[in-house]
Scaffold this motif. Structure first.
Motif, PDB file in Angstrom:
ATOM      1  N   LYS A 118      32.956 -11.323 -14.863  1.00 54.39           N
ATOM      2  CA  LYS A 118      31.892 -10.333 -14.671  1.00 54.39           C
ATOM      3  C   LYS A 118      32.046  -9.600 -13.332  1.00 54.39           C
ATOM      4  O   LYS A 118      31.893  -8.387 -13.246  1.00 54.39           O
ATOM      5  CB  LYS A 118      30.537 -11.043 -14.718  1.00 54.39           C
ATOM      6  N   VAL A 161      34.683  -2.748 -18.827  1.00 53.91           N
ATOM      7  CA  VAL A 161      34.224  -3.565 -19.952  1.00 53.91           C
ATOM      8  C   VAL A 161      34.857  -4.942 -19.847  1.00 53.91           C
ATOM      9  O   VAL A 161      36.049  -5.065 -19.571  1.00 53.91           O
ATOM     10  CB  VAL A 161      34.636  -2.921 -21.302  1.00 53.91           C
ATOM     11  N   PHE A 162      34.072  -6.022 -20.051  1.00 62.77           N
ATOM     12  CA  PHE A 162      34.675  -7.349 -20.191  1.00 62.77           C
ATOM     13  C   PHE A 162      34.024  -8.064 -21.378  1.00 62.77           C
ATOM     14  O   PHE A 162      32.840  -7.920 -21.641  1.00 62.77           O
ATOM     15  CB  PHE A 162      34.583  -8.167 -18.902  1.00 62.77           C
ATOM     16  N   CYS A 163      34.842  -8.810 -22.118  1.00 57.97           N
ATOM     17  CA  CYS A 163      34.390  -9.498 -23.313  1.00 57.97           C
ATOM     18  C   CYS A 163      35.082 -10.840 -23.417  1.00 57.97           C
ATOM     19  O   CYS A 163      36.207 -10.996 -22.929  1.00 57.97           O
ATOM     20  CB  CYS A 163      34.811  -8.700 -24.566  1.00 57.97           C
ATOM     21  N   GLY A 164      34.401 -11.778 -24.059  1.00 61.16           N
ATOM     22  CA  GLY A 164      35.066 -13.011 -24.453  1.00 61.16           C
ATOM     23  C   GLY A 164      35.779 -12.791 -25.783  1.00 61.16           C
ATOM     24  O   GLY A 164      35.329 -11.996 -26.606  1.00 61.16           O
ATOM     25  N   TYR A 165      36.873 -13.495 -25.978  1.00 60.36           N
ATOM     26  CA  TYR A 165      37.668 -13.320 -27.198  1.00 60.36           C
ATOM     27  C   TYR A 165      38.142 -14.665 -27.738  1.00 60.36           C
ATOM     28  O   TYR A 165      38.319 -15.623 -26.985  1.00 60.36           O
ATOM     29  CB  TYR A 165      38.924 -12.479 -26.898  1.00 60.36           C
ATOM     30  N   LYS A 166      38.363 -14.714 -29.052  1.00 59.02           N
ATOM     31  CA  LYS A 166      39.116 -15.807 -29.646  1.00 59.02           C
ATOM     32  C   LYS A 166      40.596 -15.582 -29.401  1.00 59.02           C
ATOM     33  O   LYS A 166      41.367 -16.513 -29.180  1.00 59.02           O
ATOM     34  CB  LYS A 166      38.837 -15.869 -31.165  1.00 59.02           C
ATOM     35  N   ALA A 167      40.958 -14.334 -29.452  1.00 56.96           N
ATOM     36  CA  ALA A 167      42.335 -13.944 -29.182  1.00 56.96           C
ATOM     37  C   ALA A 167      42.312 -12.468 -28.881  1.00 56.96           C
ATOM     38  O   ALA A 167      41.455 -11.734 -29.392  1.00 56.96           O
ATOM     39  CB  ALA A 167      43.216 -14.210 -30.409  1.00 56.96           C
ATOM     40  N   THR A 178      46.764  -6.957 -32.137  1.00 60.39           N
ATOM     41  CA  THR A 178      45.402  -7.265 -32.557  1.00 60.39           C
ATOM     42  C   THR A 178      45.334  -7.419 -34.079  1.00 60.39           C
ATOM     43  O   THR A 178      44.706  -8.351 -34.599  1.00 60.39           O
ATOM     44  CB  THR A 178      44.437  -6.163 -32.059  1.00 60.39           C
ATOM     45  N   LEU A 181      46.839 -10.744 -35.010  1.00 60.60           N
ATOM     46  CA  LEU A 181      45.964 -11.856 -34.640  1.00 60.60           C
ATOM     47  C   LEU A 181      44.759 -11.941 -35.574  1.00 60.60           C
ATOM     48  O   LEU A 181      44.342 -13.035 -35.984  1.00 60.60           O
ATOM     49  CB  LEU A 181      45.494 -11.701 -33.189  1.00 60.60           C
ATOM     50  N   GLU A 182      44.199 -10.784 -35.920  1.00 59.15           N
ATOM     51  CA  GLU A 182      43.044 -10.797 -36.823  1.00 59.15           C
ATOM     52  C   GLU A 182      43.396 -11.397 -38.170  1.00 59.15           C
ATOM     53  O   GLU A 182      42.629 -12.178 -38.743  1.00 59.15           O
ATOM     54  CB  GLU A 182      42.518  -9.359 -37.020  1.00 59.15           C
ATOM     55  N   PHE A 185      43.713 -15.124 -37.783  1.00 64.01           N
ATOM     56  CA  PHE A 185      42.425 -15.802 -37.608  1.00 64.01           C
ATOM     57  C   PHE A 185      41.614 -15.783 -38.899  1.00 64.01           C
ATOM     58  O   PHE A 185      40.866 -16.697 -39.188  1.00 64.01           O
ATOM     59  CB  PHE A 185      41.632 -15.169 -36.451  1.00 64.01           C
ATOM     60  N   LYS A 186      41.789 -14.701 -39.680  1.00 64.87           N
ATOM     61  CA  LYS A 186      41.099 -14.603 -40.968  1.00 64.87           C
ATOM     62  C   LYS A 186      41.538 -15.745 -41.873  1.00 64.87           C
ATOM     63  O   LYS A 186      40.711 -16.424 -42.502  1.00 64.87           O
ATOM     64  CB  LYS A 186      41.436 -13.261 -41.607  1.00 64.87           C
ATOM     65  N   ASN A 197      31.820 -18.156 -37.097  1.00 59.13           N
ATOM     66  CA  ASN A 197      31.514 -17.427 -35.867  1.00 59.13           C
ATOM     67  C   ASN A 197      31.758 -18.226 -34.598  1.00 59.13           C
ATOM     68  O   ASN A 197      31.304 -17.853 -33.533  1.00 59.13           O
ATOM     69  CB  ASN A 197      30.046 -16.998 -35.882  1.00 59.13           C
ATOM     70  N   ASN A 199      33.660 -19.434 -31.553  1.00 57.04           N
ATOM     71  CA  ASN A 199      34.782 -18.977 -30.756  1.00 57.04           C
ATOM     72  C   ASN A 199      35.842 -20.056 -30.614  1.00 57.04           C
ATOM     73  O   ASN A 199      37.032 -19.810 -30.728  1.00 57.04           O
ATOM     74  CB  ASN A 199      34.287 -18.586 -29.373  1.00 57.04           C
TER      75      ASN A 199
END
Lengths: 260, 260, 260, 260, 260, 260, 260
Positions: A118, A161-167, A178, A181-182, A185-186, A197, A199
């Motif tokens: 942050k 911008v900052f975000c948490g991600y699974k990947a 991306t 990876l999606e 993960f799917k 949902n 993480n």
């Protein structure tokens, strides 16, 4: 540049002001700087492990390979991969180290990864609001183990911008990585539909590392050698941020090849 | 951009100065930035309850859904939904937290919602008068329970305007949402004509929440799942600002479906 | 904008510099901003009473009517009506409150209305001479009871001009309202020719309030309801600045209707 | 503005820099601002008396006539008439009061008129040399009684020029008033040829006041009433700066009419 | 300059802002300044030795040859060769000396070469992000012996990039020199294939010096005399940074000639 | 202004930067400002005497002649004539007085004329190098008696050049006056050929004053009266800087007329 | 200026930024300012002696010849000749004197010539990197006797370059003078081939002075008189910087004439 592009920006891109469409062009150009750096980075968060991986491309055979790295330790427990303009990367890491040290001094414990992310994002936002400096041309993927939340993966971009991600991914092949990876993960989620949902994916240490590597291999369309890859890792077993040694990368590459 | 648009602004939009029509273009462009963010937020004030609601749109399936939120706690008793440029949102929330903490330090009690709203608006006004920075591209809807006045709902925009509302909206579908809310409040008022000018509408807790949700559903033209919605709430029973848990959102969605 | 308008200003309007005709365009554009705000305000000074009145136009039915006001208390004994850009209005009122508080701290008595008006005007002038900020797009009508001089009415504009008035107006219909007031005062003067140059007109409390209301009604060409009007008042009986309660406004409207 | 005028200035008039002809255009435009203010002021220095006089034009019948004045007291013993932009006038007077107060604090006696005039002129010069602010659009005529030199009359313009005068004028009809005054002084000198170069003219108190009034009447081409004129006066009898009461102005008007 | 070049930059090159392609033109022009300086420098790192070498071109026969040098001592143990704008070179060396001295004061031991290189690069990055100054038109090749890591060779460029190298080059013939060095190192590596990625090449002291010299000779296409060459050296035997005396350069030139 | 003039300067004249020809246009325009002031000043240095002389042109018959002067006392022992923009003149004199006072405070003796001239010139140079202010549009001719060197005459111009002179001129007719003075000094030198290069000319007090006056008369092509001339003088007999009284000027005019 | 010249610079010459070719135009224009000053200066370093020489051109016969000098003493032991814009010259000398005094205060011994030259060059470099001021339009040739190294001769230019020289030149005829000096030194070297690279040439005191004079005479194509030449000198016999008295210059001119 086509004249229509110029007509579209018309001077709004020369400073940190809004265009009539509400855009901040200098921020968008900073993203272009990241894409044109030629590298792609990956972050993957597993059950107990979180890794950042990137290509290690030595632009010049004479360079000391040890001195080329996109992966930086910020504290003993938090590290990151930087993608974009190299000196901007180092400048941002220096500030992150300062923030972390000052937090530790003040509160007596290590800065949690999300707090650090942050603060770095807040600094990036300032460069999009004040006229004194340009935005930094760099995207940070930051990892660490939170005492309570476990493995953490954050991405911080030039817009702040900052975000948490699974990947996640950054750099030249961000979009392709991306997508890859999606898809992965799917298929993981579909096997484990109860955990849709969450993480903290169910990926084991090996799976986490191998997903990062296979994503790199897939988007770069090339067999990578251990020396072409850098991997930073934190895990709940060993919460210290460490660089994966080349021989372990080699072992993972072999396992990956066998698995396929 | 058409040349006539350019002719209309003629350089007045490159800095914080008046155009010959007395307009401040940078402020207007900041509103465009809010609209083009793609999200819509709602605030509704009931008899004992006040809520903010917004879409939770995860731009990327790999993002940790917990890390995407437009709803922020400022103090234990005041929260907000931010619509617009995300880093500007966080920067404004950070300043709001500072203001609230410093007020508490100085006066020994929590900052009332209206005082906080005024201070945030004052800071926004500065960005429209001085050349040092651009206006923030964000609209804040702030809620809290005032000890004397009960539930409070404020909207603060990039121009520095702040107002109390019975219900309000911000973002891409602001106009549609406002129309929907006005129609609903009109029918409420007509039923309860004695209370025409009273801000504290007679809406119960459930009605307040359901009005926020149904407004979102109406303007987005889509059935929303509990996971697509974020709701922040304060009530005279529990004056602490809390996020409505997903299962309660689900319950409210079911009730709403049954009611219709 | 026609090209001839542009030719007439030729860049002199982009900053606080003189045009070849000795004009300060940014100041003139600030006046345009006031006119285009859509509201009209009135100030009337009677024998023992001084009032400010303005329309209360709720732009949005959902707005909490209590949160929309153009009338501000500066000290317990001085208040004002602000016409123009709302955030600029609030910013100017904040500074006025600071000035008044600091005066009271320093000298131990309340700042007289004329001293306060002068200080606010001095700040406005600075914005027309220095390049650091634009002029404020707001016109203040300030009232109070001076211990020696009785009821006082001042108008302060973006150029930094301030004047005492028997009656004045600001905003969209300033010209029409001024004409109306002049005509009324002329007929008063003609009746009371001995008192031609005396600011403290012979208007009683009711007459003062009703003149303010009837001016508003006249220029707006519409029957106003009590809820459409805001009135701030000070009188020698009660020197505290107070807002006239809606029921008294209603009573005055009735009296006014009966009188006509 | 004709295109040739633009060609003549070519950008040199947008800031405080020399044009190729060695001109400072912003200063010249400040003079235009003074002329276009619509008022004319007069200063006349007699044997024992010195006066400033100006029109009192109430732009709006509703204005409290007491609040419209172009004549300001700076210290008990020095006053001035200001011609030009009203808020600039007041700003300059405020600075003059500060200078005078600080001088008195430091040296223990009242600032002599010529010292004060010099300091005000020095400040005006700064606005013509530094880029931080525009020149003030105002011309000051300052009067006072010097302990040794007797009555003193100074004019300070936006360029920072200050001079002592036997009589002077500023504003819209400056040229006409100056011509009239020169003619009058010539006829006085011719009568009293021994005293050709002596500033302290032989004008008595009445003559001094009447010359100021008749100059105003002459250039304005209108019979002025006492209420249309403001006169500030210092004399060796009463060295305090005072405003001539309206009844004495009336008396002088009558004498003047009788004399002609 | 062709008009197409102008169209390509369109003002983005006049300050430190991103072009629409994400480029920083001022940084690229700084590299042009280095290339157009007419000199080429070489750094080579051996097993126990590290050298910097450059041409010594006396532009004017009257210049005191001792006063022309591109090689600077920063501390007793660290030195560099500077290629580009000479005054920028000296300015950067001055700052490096300050950094080193301040480090020694603070920590009580000599600044390690890599820490110094990083700090210099950080300063260079600032000149690419802030508008207050242009980037420095100079490229530094810095050498020293690290207590633990042995001989170290770093290059720092105007963009703020710094890297460790086995061998590197800067200036007019940078590309040709790099090609030559790569070819040489390839043949060394092929002989010693076990040591492929090890920075500390197996080059002996003589081999290190001779490789630097032969690279210079090769790219300049001319037989160089000892007086045409400057060589700075550090070795594990004598970790002090020293300039190779002209007679030793001569000896090495002879050995090199004999070897070929 | 012809378009070719514009093409020749092309923006280099809008700030303190070098033109491609190495010129500083703002400085050249400052000289134009001096020439267009309409006055001419003379300085002449004799054996024991040094004088400055200038026209006293009262632009307006109503001006107090005493308040119009181009000759200023800086210390009791040093004075000057200022030619050019009057407020710039006074500003420069004020700074000179400060410098002299501060020198006296610090060193306990009066500032020698040459030291003062150097300091004033240094300040003028700053205005030609830094962007914060324009050059002063004034030329100073400064005189005084140096304890060791005798009579001293210096000229300081807007470029910051200062020189000692036997005689010099500034202003509108500078060229004509210089030619006249050179011719006169040539004939003096030819008579006294041993003393060719000696600054301290053999001119007596009367000759010095008369040369200054006759130069003015010559270039202005008019018989000057004593009241049209101002003369400042220092001599070894009376080293205090004094203004020559009008009757002595008259006496010198008579002698001059008789001599011719 | 031809339009192609403009196209070549295209705005890069208006501030201290790199052109696309990596040039700093303001620095190049500063060199033009030096060339167009009309003077040529010479520095020559002998065995025990070092001199600076320049023309003494009195632009105006009325100037006190003593006040025109291009040769300045910085400390008792170091002096210089300045070529270029005169006020810039004096400003630079003032700073040099400050640097030298502060060095002496701090370290207790006189600043060595090379240290002083470096510091002055560092200041000149700052004017080429920061936007706050233009480069100085002056070239300094500085001489002194170093305790260990003997006679020293340095040249410092507007770019911030400084070098030691055996002999050098600056100004209008710099190129011609340099050619002449090179030819002379070549013939000296050829006689004394053992001493080829040694700065301390074998020139005796007389030879040193005469070489400086004959270079001036050669490039100016005129017989110079003693009064047309200024010579500053330091020697190991008398290390104080002194101006050569006119009679010694005369003697040297005679010897030179006899020698030829």
């Amino acid at each position: 540049m086509s004249s229509s592009t110029r007509a579209g920006s018309a001077g709004y891109d020369m400073s940190i002001i809004f265009s009539p469409q509400g855009k901040l062009y200098q921020v968008e150009y900073a993203f272009k700087a990241i894409k044109s750096g030629g590298l792609t980075s990956i972050g993957v968060c597993g059950k107990d492990t979180v890794v950042v991986a990137t290509q290690k491309k030595i632009p010049d055979k004479l360079i000391d390979p040890k001195s080329i790295t996109s992966i930086y330790k910020i504290t003993d427990y938090v590290g990151c991969v930087q993608t974009g303009i190299v000196p901007d990367s180092k400048s941002q890491v220096s500030k992150a180290i300062e923030i972390a040290a000052s937090f530790h001094n003040k509160f007596g414990y290590h800065i949690p990864p999300n707090v650090l992310a942050k603060r770095i994002a807040d600094l990036a936002q300032l460069n999009t609001q004040h006229a004194s400096a340009r935005p930094l041309g760099v995207c940070m993927i930051l990892i660490g183990i939170d005492e309570e939340l476990g493995p953490q993966l954050f991405k911080i971009d030039p817009a702040g911008v900052f975000c948490g991600y699974k990947a996640c991914s950054a750099g030249e092949k961000e979009q392709e990585a991306t997508n890859f990876l999606e898809k992965k993960f799917k298929s993981i989620s579909s096997k484990d539909s109860n955990n849709n949902n969450n993480n903290n994916s169910k990926l084991s240490r090996d799976e986490t590392i191998q997903l990062a590597i296979s994503t790199l291999q897939n988007v770069l369309g090339a067999d990578l050698k251990a020396s072409d890859i850098e991997i930073g890792i934190c895990s709940t077993d060993n919460i210290k941020f460490t660089l994966l040694p080349e021989d372990e990368i080699d072992t993972q590459l072999t396992k990956l090849a066998e698995r396929d």
